[in-house]
Write a protein that holds these residues in place. Structure first.
Motif, PDB file in Angstrom:
ATOM      1  N   PHE A  35       0.823  -1.214   0.000  1.00 13.14           N
ATOM      2  CA  PHE A  35       0.000   0.000   0.000  1.00 13.14           C
ATOM      3  C   PHE A  35       0.854   1.261   0.000  1.00 13.14           C
ATOM      4  O   PHE A  35       0.531   2.242  -0.659  1.00 13.14           O
ATOM      5  CB  PHE A  35      -0.935   0.027   1.213  1.00 13.14           C
ATOM      6  N   ARG A  36       1.950   1.251   0.764  1.00 11.14           N
ATOM      7  CA  ARG A  36       2.798   2.436   0.876  1.00 11.14           C
ATOM      8  C   ARG A  36       3.466   2.829  -0.433  1.00 11.14           C
ATOM      9  O   ARG A  36       3.970   3.941  -0.569  1.00 11.14           O
ATOM     10  CB  ARG A  36       3.849   2.237   1.971  1.00 11.14           C
ATOM     11  N   GLN A  37       3.454   1.954  -1.417  1.00  5.43           N
ATOM     12  CA  GLN A  37       4.038   2.274  -2.721  1.00  5.43           C
ATOM     13  C   GLN A  37       3.186   3.274  -3.500  1.00  5.43           C
ATOM     14  O   GLN A  37       3.654   3.855  -4.472  1.00  5.43           O
ATOM     15  CB  GLN A  37       4.199   1.002  -3.564  1.00  5.43           C
ATOM     16  N   GLN A  38       1.954   3.473  -3.095  1.00  4.02           N
ATOM     17  CA  GLN A  38       1.023   4.309  -3.856  1.00  4.02           C
ATOM     18  C   GLN A  38       0.765   5.634  -3.141  1.00  4.02           C
ATOM     19  O   GLN A  38       0.484   5.654  -1.941  1.00  4.02           O
ATOM     20  CB  GLN A  38      -0.305   3.569  -4.041  1.00  4.02           C
ATOM     21  N   GLU A  65     -11.295   7.914  -2.823  1.00  2.00           N
ATOM     22  CA  GLU A  65     -11.615   6.689  -3.549  1.00  2.00           C
ATOM     23  C   GLU A  65     -10.810   6.622  -4.842  1.00  2.00           C
ATOM     24  O   GLU A  65     -10.378   5.548  -5.267  1.00  2.00           O
ATOM     25  CB  GLU A  65     -13.114   6.622  -3.840  1.00  2.00           C
ATOM     26  N   ALA A  66     -10.564   7.778  -5.459  1.00  6.83           N
ATOM     27  CA  ALA A  66      -9.759   7.825  -6.682  1.00  6.83           C
ATOM     28  C   ALA A  66      -8.328   7.343  -6.412  1.00  6.83           C
ATOM     29  O   ALA A  66      -7.738   6.642  -7.241  1.00  6.83           O
ATOM     30  CB  ALA A  66      -9.744   9.230  -7.270  1.00  6.83           C
ATOM     31  N   ALA A  67      -7.764   7.693  -5.257  1.00  5.59           N
ATOM     32  CA  ALA A  67      -6.416   7.229  -4.901  1.00  5.59           C
ATOM     33  C   ALA A  67      -6.414   5.711  -4.732  1.00  5.59           C
ATOM     34  O   ALA A  67      -5.482   5.026  -5.187  1.00  5.59           O
ATOM     35  CB  ALA A  67      -5.932   7.907  -3.625  1.00  5.59           C
ATOM     36  N   TYR A  68      -7.443   5.171  -4.111  1.00  5.33           N
ATOM     37  CA  TYR A  68      -7.555   3.724  -3.955  1.00  5.33           C
ATOM     38  C   TYR A  68      -7.702   3.046  -5.315  1.00  5.33           C
ATOM     39  O   TYR A  68      -7.036   2.048  -5.596  1.00  5.33           O
ATOM     40  CB  TYR A  68      -8.737   3.367  -3.055  1.00  5.33           C
ATOM     41  N   ASP A  69      -8.556   3.592  -6.172  1.00  4.84           N
ATOM     42  CA  ASP A  69      -8.740   3.026  -7.512  1.00  4.84           C
ATOM     43  C   ASP A  69      -7.443   3.063  -8.317  1.00  4.84           C
ATOM     44  O   ASP A  69      -7.124   2.118  -9.037  1.00  4.84           O
ATOM     45  CB  ASP A  69      -9.845   3.773  -8.261  1.00  4.84           C
ATOM     46  N   ALA A  70      -6.670   4.141  -8.176  1.00  3.52           N
ATOM     47  CA  ALA A  70      -5.386   4.253  -8.868  1.00  3.52           C
ATOM     48  C   ALA A  70      -4.431   3.174  -8.365  1.00  3.52           C
ATOM     49  O   ALA A  70      -3.715   2.544  -9.156  1.00  3.52           O
ATOM     50  CB  ALA A  70      -4.783   5.641  -8.673  1.00  3.52           C
ATOM     51  N   PHE A  71      -4.418   2.945  -7.065  1.00  5.90           N
ATOM     52  CA  PHE A  71      -3.599   1.885  -6.494  1.00  5.90           C
ATOM     53  C   PHE A  71      -3.984   0.533  -7.075  1.00  5.90           C
ATOM     54  O   PHE A  71      -3.135  -0.246  -7.501  1.00  5.90           O
ATOM     55  CB  PHE A  71      -3.736   1.868  -4.969  1.00  5.90           C
ATOM     56  N   SER A  73      -5.370  -0.177  -9.823  1.00  5.56           N
ATOM     57  CA  SER A  73      -5.002  -0.244 -11.234  1.00  5.56           C
ATOM     58  C   SER A  73      -3.487  -0.381 -11.403  1.00  5.56           C
ATOM     59  O   SER A  73      -3.002  -1.266 -12.100  1.00  5.56           O
ATOM     60  CB  SER A  73      -5.512   1.004 -11.952  1.00  5.56           C
ATOM     61  N   THR A  74      -2.753   0.479 -10.737  1.00  6.41           N
ATOM     62  CA  THR A  74      -1.289   0.518 -10.860  1.00  6.41           C
ATOM     63  C   THR A  74      -0.631  -0.737 -10.301  1.00  6.41           C
ATOM     64  O   THR A  74       0.337  -1.234 -10.863  1.00  6.41           O
ATOM     65  CB  THR A  74      -0.727   1.752 -10.126  1.00  6.41           C
ATOM     66  N   CYS A  75      -1.147  -1.228  -9.204  1.00  5.99           N
ATOM     67  CA  CYS A  75      -0.522  -2.357  -8.500  1.00  5.99           C
ATOM     68  C   CYS A  75      -1.319  -3.659  -8.649  1.00  5.99           C
ATOM     69  O   CYS A  75      -1.207  -4.546  -7.797  1.00  5.99           O
ATOM     70  CB  CYS A  75      -0.355  -2.012  -7.025  1.00  5.99           C
ATOM     71  N   ALA A  76      -2.103  -3.790  -9.707  1.00  3.07           N
ATOM     72  CA  ALA A  76      -2.983  -4.946  -9.873  1.00  3.07           C
ATOM     73  C   ALA A  76      -2.222  -6.270  -9.832  1.00  3.07           C
ATOM     74  O   ALA A  76      -2.646  -7.216  -9.153  1.00  3.07           O
ATOM     75  CB  ALA A  76      -3.787  -4.821 -11.163  1.00  3.07           C
ATOM     76  N   GLU A  77      -1.108  -6.352 -10.537  1.00  6.88           N
ATOM     77  CA  GLU A  77      -0.350  -7.611 -10.570  1.00  6.88           C
ATOM     78  C   GLU A  77       0.267  -7.924  -9.211  1.00  6.88           C
ATOM     79  O   GLU A  77       0.201  -9.066  -8.742  1.00  6.88           O
ATOM     80  CB  GLU A  77       0.730  -7.550 -11.642  1.00  6.88           C
TER      81      GLU A  77
END
Length: 104
Positions: A35-38, A65-71, A73-77
């Motif tokens: 989580f801290r990566q985002q 919520e946008a920050a969570y959604d970005a996380f 998306s960005t960190c999905a794998e």
């Protein structure tokens, strides 16, 4: 300004997996590290029910919520891989919900 966003999860953990579960889901554990990566991550808590020691809640806080959604998306794998690594630590895992802090 966007409302802060909180995700809450509930877990039931067997006695033999509690130490490993707590190590992984604690704020300084594997999930907290991911989580801290985002940007936009505020912090997390791991709560254990005092009357039912195998019952836990995680509380993950984000700037929006946008920050969570970005996380997600960005960190999905990385999220999917960590989820696979943690599979079996909990007998049950349930998403309680995503909550917005009421604003003025």
């Amino acid at each position: 300004m966007s409302a802060r966003y909180t995700c809450i999860w509930a877990f039931q953990v067997s006695e033999e997996n509690r130490s490993a579960f707590e190590a992984c889901y604690a704020p300084d554990g594997a999930w907290g590290s991911l989580f801290r990566q985002q940007a936009g991550f505020i912090g997390m808590q791991l709560l254990r029910d005092r009357r039912s020691p195998g019952r836990y809640l995680t509380v993950d806080r984000w700037m929006s919520e946008a920050a969570y959604d970005a996380f997600r998306s960005t960190c999905a794998e990385a999220y999917a891989e960590l989820d696979r690594q943690c599979e079996g630590l909990a007998l049950e895992e349930r998403f309680i919900g995503g909550f917005l802090e009421p604003g003025p």
